[in-house]
Motif scaffolding. Structure first.
Motif, PDB file in Angstrom:
ATOM      1  N   PHE A  43     -55.095 -23.458   2.483  1.00 27.72           N
ATOM      2  CA  PHE A  43     -55.194 -24.304   1.300  1.00 27.72           C
ATOM      3  C   PHE A  43     -56.634 -24.336   0.816  1.00 27.72           C
ATOM      4  O   PHE A  43     -57.568 -24.502   1.591  1.00 27.72           O
ATOM      5  CB  PHE A  43     -54.708 -25.723   1.621  1.00 27.72           C
ATOM      6  CG  PHE A  43     -54.498 -26.566   0.396  1.00 27.72           C
ATOM      7  CD1 PHE A  43     -53.348 -26.425  -0.352  1.00 27.72           C
ATOM      8  CD2 PHE A  43     -55.450 -27.474  -0.013  1.00 27.72           C
ATOM      9  CE1 PHE A  43     -53.146 -27.180  -1.490  1.00 27.72           C
ATOM     10  CE2 PHE A  43     -55.259 -28.239  -1.147  1.00 27.72           C
ATOM     11  CZ  PHE A  43     -54.102 -28.087  -1.885  1.00 27.72           C
ATOM     12  N   ASP A  44     -56.818 -24.201  -0.461  1.00 28.47           N
ATOM     13  CA  ASP A  44     -58.151 -24.147  -1.062  1.00 28.47           C
ATOM     14  C   ASP A  44     -58.624 -25.565  -1.412  1.00 28.47           C
ATOM     15  O   ASP A  44     -58.484 -26.008  -2.540  1.00 28.47           O
ATOM     16  CB  ASP A  44     -58.110 -23.259  -2.298  1.00 28.47           C
ATOM     17  CG  ASP A  44     -59.485 -23.028  -2.908  1.00 28.47           C
ATOM     18  OD1 ASP A  44     -60.475 -23.595  -2.397  1.00 28.47           O
ATOM     19  OD2 ASP A  44     -59.566 -22.300  -3.901  1.00 28.47           O
ATOM     20  N   HIS A  45     -59.183 -26.270  -0.427  1.00 22.54           N
ATOM     21  CA  HIS A  45     -59.653 -27.644  -0.641  1.00 22.54           C
ATOM     22  C   HIS A  45     -60.730 -27.722  -1.718  1.00 22.54           C
ATOM     23  O   HIS A  45     -60.761 -28.649  -2.512  1.00 22.54           O
ATOM     24  CB  HIS A  45     -60.232 -28.226   0.658  1.00 22.54           C
ATOM     25  CG  HIS A  45     -59.207 -28.556   1.673  1.00 22.54           C
ATOM     26  ND1 HIS A  45     -58.514 -29.735   1.675  1.00 22.54           N
ATOM     27  CD2 HIS A  45     -58.752 -27.851   2.729  1.00 22.54           C
ATOM     28  CE1 HIS A  45     -57.690 -29.753   2.680  1.00 22.54           C
ATOM     29  NE2 HIS A  45     -57.804 -28.611   3.340  1.00 22.54           N
ATOM     30  N   GLN A  46     -61.625 -26.776  -1.722  1.00 24.24           N
ATOM     31  CA  GLN A  46     -62.750 -26.830  -2.660  1.00 24.24           C
ATOM     32  C   GLN A  46     -62.289 -26.685  -4.100  1.00 24.24           C
ATOM     33  O   GLN A  46     -62.782 -27.372  -4.987  1.00 24.24           O
ATOM     34  CB  GLN A  46     -63.777 -25.763  -2.302  1.00 24.24           C
ATOM     35  CG  GLN A  46     -64.456 -26.047  -0.982  1.00 24.24           C
ATOM     36  CD  GLN A  46     -65.383 -24.936  -0.558  1.00 24.24           C
ATOM     37  OE1 GLN A  46     -65.282 -23.816  -1.034  1.00 24.24           O
ATOM     38  NE2 GLN A  46     -66.288 -25.235   0.349  1.00 24.24           N
ATOM     39  N   HIS A  47     -61.342 -25.798  -4.315  1.00 23.33           N
ATOM     40  CA  HIS A  47     -60.854 -25.587  -5.687  1.00 23.33           C
ATOM     41  C   HIS A  47     -60.168 -26.830  -6.224  1.00 23.33           C
ATOM     42  O   HIS A  47     -60.364 -27.215  -7.362  1.00 23.33           O
ATOM     43  CB  HIS A  47     -59.890 -24.392  -5.725  1.00 23.33           C
ATOM     44  CG  HIS A  47     -59.272 -24.173  -7.061  1.00 23.33           C
ATOM     45  ND1 HIS A  47     -59.955 -23.587  -8.101  1.00 23.33           N
ATOM     46  CD2 HIS A  47     -58.042 -24.486  -7.532  1.00 23.33           C
ATOM     47  CE1 HIS A  47     -59.172 -23.540  -9.161  1.00 23.33           C
ATOM     48  NE2 HIS A  47     -57.999 -24.073  -8.849  1.00 23.33           N
ATOM     49  N   TRP A  48     -59.370 -27.478  -5.389  1.00 30.49           N
ATOM     50  CA  TRP A  48     -58.589 -28.637  -5.828  1.00 30.49           C
ATOM     51  C   TRP A  48     -59.317 -29.953  -5.596  1.00 30.49           C
ATOM     52  O   TRP A  48     -58.892 -30.982  -6.079  1.00 30.49           O
ATOM     53  CB  TRP A  48     -57.242 -28.655  -5.108  1.00 30.49           C
ATOM     54  CG  TRP A  48     -56.374 -27.510  -5.513  1.00 30.49           C
ATOM     55  CD1 TRP A  48     -56.189 -26.344  -4.825  1.00 30.49           C
ATOM     56  CD2 TRP A  48     -55.600 -27.395  -6.705  1.00 30.49           C
ATOM     57  NE1 TRP A  48     -55.341 -25.525  -5.522  1.00 30.49           N
ATOM     58  CE2 TRP A  48     -54.967 -26.150  -6.678  1.00 30.49           C
ATOM     59  CE3 TRP A  48     -55.396 -28.232  -7.789  1.00 30.49           C
ATOM     60  CZ2 TRP A  48     -54.128 -25.720  -7.690  1.00 30.49           C
ATOM     61  CZ3 TRP A  48     -54.550 -27.795  -8.792  1.00 30.49           C
ATOM     62  CH2 TRP A  48     -53.936 -26.553  -8.735  1.00 30.49           C
ATOM     63  N   ASN A  49     -60.369 -29.948  -4.796  1.00 28.64           N
ATOM     64  CA  ASN A  49     -61.132 -31.154  -4.494  1.00 28.64           C
ATOM     65  C   ASN A  49     -60.282 -32.240  -3.817  1.00 28.64           C
ATOM     66  O   ASN A  49     -60.401 -33.421  -4.119  1.00 28.64           O
ATOM     67  CB  ASN A  49     -61.796 -31.705  -5.767  1.00 28.64           C
ATOM     68  CG  ASN A  49     -62.964 -32.610  -5.446  1.00 28.64           C
ATOM     69  OD1 ASN A  49     -63.590 -32.462  -4.390  1.00 28.64           O
ATOM     70  ND2 ASN A  49     -63.264 -33.540  -6.315  1.00 28.64           N
ATOM     71  N   GLY A  52     -57.349 -34.284   1.656  1.00 25.57           N
ATOM     72  CA  GLY A  52     -56.344 -33.968   2.663  1.00 25.57           C
ATOM     73  C   GLY A  52     -55.438 -32.853   2.185  1.00 25.57           C
ATOM     74  O   GLY A  52     -55.799 -32.089   1.288  1.00 25.57           O
ATOM     75  N   LEU A  53     -54.256 -32.790   2.795  1.00 23.85           N
ATOM     76  CA  LEU A  53     -53.265 -31.784   2.426  1.00 23.85           C
ATOM     77  C   LEU A  53     -52.115 -32.446   1.681  1.00 23.85           C
ATOM     78  O   LEU A  53     -51.453 -33.342   2.222  1.00 23.85           O
ATOM     79  CB  LEU A  53     -52.713 -31.108   3.688  1.00 23.85           C
ATOM     80  CG  LEU A  53     -53.680 -30.242   4.472  1.00 23.85           C
ATOM     81  CD1 LEU A  53     -53.028 -29.752   5.762  1.00 23.85           C
ATOM     82  CD2 LEU A  53     -54.135 -29.071   3.623  1.00 23.85           C
ATOM     83  N   PRO A  54     -51.853 -32.035   0.442  1.00 22.68           N
ATOM     84  CA  PRO A  54     -50.729 -32.610  -0.292  1.00 22.68           C
ATOM     85  C   PRO A  54     -49.407 -32.052   0.248  1.00 22.68           C
ATOM     86  O   PRO A  54     -49.312 -30.866   0.567  1.00 22.68           O
ATOM     87  CB  PRO A  54     -50.976 -32.167  -1.733  1.00 22.68           C
ATOM     88  CG  PRO A  54     -51.798 -30.944  -1.630  1.00 22.68           C
ATOM     89  CD  PRO A  54     -52.604 -31.080  -0.373  1.00 22.68           C
TER      90      PRO A  54
END
Length: 129
Positions: A43-49, A52-54
């Motif tokens: 999961f691309d945390h940085q792209h979505w800001n 946690g994990l949706p």
């Protein structure tokens, strides 16, 4: 009922909640912990800001358990079939600008902490003592 991505994005498990799942001692927790770890790696945390994990599909199940934990509104929902705006995409008239009759209950927000507790408690329920 329609659960669009904006509400699913609020249905996150934070890192400390995922750690709680890893501490649960049952086969379901083992599988869920592994799946969440794998999902977290891809999961691309940085792209979505996100913090946690949706979780998408469990959001619908949570609504079935307690719809009062969500904010919702009646809106007109249609699927674009002519490609005028988008091809095959669900179009939600949030602001009632089309003057079309509302035909769906659209979820806007979820009680995130309740959702996380529900997921964790559900996983714990598989423990045998």
């Amino acid at each position: 009922m329609l659960a669009p991505l904006n509400v699913d994005f609020e249905a996150q498990l934070l890192p400390e909640e995922i750690k709680k799942i890893h501490k649960i001692k049952n086969p379901v927790a083992d599988v869920m912990g592994g799946l969440l770890d794998f999902y977290g790696m891809s999961f691309d945390h940085q792209h979505w800001n996100f913090k946690g994990l949706p979780l998408y599909d469990p959001c619908t199940v949570a609504w079935l358990i307690d719809p009062t934990k969500f904010e919702s509104q009646r809106c007109n929902v249609a699927v674009e079939t002519k490609g005028e705006l988008t091809a095959g995409e669900t179009v939600i008239d949030y602001y009632h600008i089309t003057n079309r009759k509302p035909n769906a209950n659209v979820l806007f927000h979820i009680d995130r902490q309740w959702f996380a507790d529900l997921v964790i408690d559900s996983i714990k329920s598989f423990s045998t003592k």
